[in-house]
Design a protein around this motif. Structure first.
Motif, PDB file in Angstrom:
ATOM      1  N   ARG A  58      -8.239   0.928  -7.837  1.00  0.00           N
ATOM      2  CA  ARG A  58      -7.628   2.011  -7.048  1.00  0.00           C
ATOM      3  C   ARG A  58      -8.031   3.380  -7.599  1.00  0.00           C
ATOM      4  O   ARG A  58      -7.381   4.381  -7.324  1.00  0.00           O
ATOM      5  CB  ARG A  58      -6.109   1.838  -7.033  1.00  0.00           C
ATOM      6  CG  ARG A  58      -5.656   0.606  -6.265  1.00  0.00           C
ATOM      7  CD  ARG A  58      -4.168   0.474  -6.151  1.00  0.00           C
ATOM      8  NE  ARG A  58      -3.546  -0.079  -7.350  1.00  0.00           N
ATOM      9  CZ  ARG A  58      -2.589   0.507  -8.042  1.00  0.00           C
ATOM     10  NH1 ARG A  58      -2.152   1.692  -7.697  1.00  0.00           N
ATOM     11  NH2 ARG A  58      -2.063  -0.076  -9.107  1.00  0.00           N
TER      12      ARG A  58
ATOM     13  N   TYR B 250       2.297   1.805  -3.462  1.00  0.00           N
ATOM     14  CA  TYR B 250       1.318   2.411  -4.358  1.00  0.00           C
ATOM     15  C   TYR B 250       1.049   3.875  -3.999  1.00  0.00           C
ATOM     16  O   TYR B 250       0.786   4.699  -4.878  1.00  0.00           O
ATOM     17  CB  TYR B 250       0.022   1.606  -4.351  1.00  0.00           C
ATOM     18  CG  TYR B 250       0.089   0.353  -5.209  1.00  0.00           C
ATOM     19  CD1 TYR B 250       0.888   0.302  -6.347  1.00  0.00           C
ATOM     20  CD2 TYR B 250      -0.660  -0.774  -4.883  1.00  0.00           C
ATOM     21  CE1 TYR B 250       0.942  -0.834  -7.128  1.00  0.00           C
ATOM     22  CE2 TYR B 250      -0.608  -1.929  -5.670  1.00  0.00           C
ATOM     23  CZ  TYR B 250       0.198  -1.951  -6.792  1.00  0.00           C
ATOM     24  OH  TYR B 250       0.254  -3.069  -7.574  1.00  0.00           O
TER      25      TYR B 250
ATOM     26  N   ASP C 209       0.829  -1.205   0.000  1.00  0.00           N
ATOM     27  CA  ASP C 209       0.000   0.000   0.000  1.00  0.00           C
ATOM     28  C   ASP C 209       0.863   1.255   0.000  1.00  0.00           C
ATOM     29  O   ASP C 209       0.553   2.239  -0.687  1.00  0.00           O
ATOM     30  CB  ASP C 209      -0.929   0.009   1.217  1.00  0.00           C
ATOM     31  CG  ASP C 209      -2.096  -0.959   1.071  1.00  0.00           C
ATOM     32  OD1 ASP C 209      -2.367  -1.380  -0.076  1.00  0.00           O
ATOM     33  OD2 ASP C 209      -2.719  -1.296   2.094  1.00  0.00           O
TER      34      ASP C 209
END
Length: 260
Positions: free
Chosen positions: A217, A28, A25
């Motif tokens: 996302r 990203y 996470d």
């Protein structure tokens, strides 16, 4: 962390990096920060990589191709200076070369549908099929000492891409999975592999997975962006002034000279 780098800034020392991600996470989050910093209109596309890098993460990890000027379109006119800069080892700390299949996508056509997108919808949004040579580089001075998460945050070491569009039709799509790629250095074969080994089992399946992963996302592809779908073959056995030829069987080939 990395957004100021565009091939002409000093590489970072991994241990001195101010942001050290510890989860996917966080990786990203850094990618998305980079995209905002660079500007979405300047994002050339996306790459799949990091296969097997993290336990339980499959089939791959997606990272942005940050700058449009880091894509060399083999079949379009570009300046000699731009070509030499992109294919220069020193411009990106280039350390590997990968043969890949890529697709140019009309993102606006995908957005006519609701995600998750089907393989058929993704295929209908493809405007170009490309033979690609990824130039793998790093923004870390000591990449060997960078953590796995740091390497992934570094856009999975995306340095640049040489791309060559080919005529395509349904027959091309049917044969892509059987495509074999070979990398030759000064006419000597140093690596080869098959398209069936890319993430998700085929280039089109890899593309479908990629656009759906991005959509999950809340990232949606723009018209004209390129997706390279994972390596068919890879080599680190090259030096400055070597002549590199990547052969994709009946689909064609790409040839460049590596600059210092």
């Amino acid at each position: 962390l990395l957004a100021v780098w565009k091939g002409n800034s000093p590489p970072l020392v991994a241990q001195e990096a101010k942001v050290i991600p510890e989860t996917l996470d966080e990786v990203y989050e850094i990618h998305e920060m980079l995209q905002r910093k660079v500007g979405e209109e300047n994002i050339a596309g996306y790459k799949l990589g990091g296969v097997g890098a993290l336990p339980g993460v499959s089939p791959a990890i997606v990272a942005p191709l940050l700058f449009k000027d880091r894509i060399l379109h083999f079949d379009k006119r570009q300046s000699i200076q731009a070509t030499k800069s992109l294919t220069s080892i020193s411009s990106m700390n280039m350390f590997a070369l990968e043969a890949e299949i890529g697709f140019v996508v009309k993102g606006s056509k995908l957005q006519q549908h609701i995600s998750p997108f089907s393989k058929k919808q993704v295929k209908e949004a493809v405007t170009e099929v490309c033979l690609c040579l990824e130039l793998v580089g790093t923004r870390y001075k000591d990449v060997e000492n960078a953590t796995t998460y740091q390497k992934l945050a570094d856009c999975i070491c995306a340095g640049g891409v040489v791309s060559k569009s080919i005529p395509w039709n349904d027959e091309i799509f049917r044969t892509l999975d059987d495509t074999q790629a070979g990398i030759l250095v000064n006419d000597k074969l140093v690596a080869n592999g098959y398209a069936a080994t890319v993430p998700a089992g085929s280039p089109l399946d890899a593309l479908t997975w990629c656009v759906n992963d991005l959509a999950s996302r809340n990232i949606f592809m723009r018209d004209g962006q390129l997706v390279i779908t994972g390596k068919l073959a890879v080599t680190k056995s090259f030096s400055a002034n070597d002549r590199i030829t990547v052969q994709f069987g009946k689909l064609g080939e790409i040839a460049i000279t590596i600059q210092p």
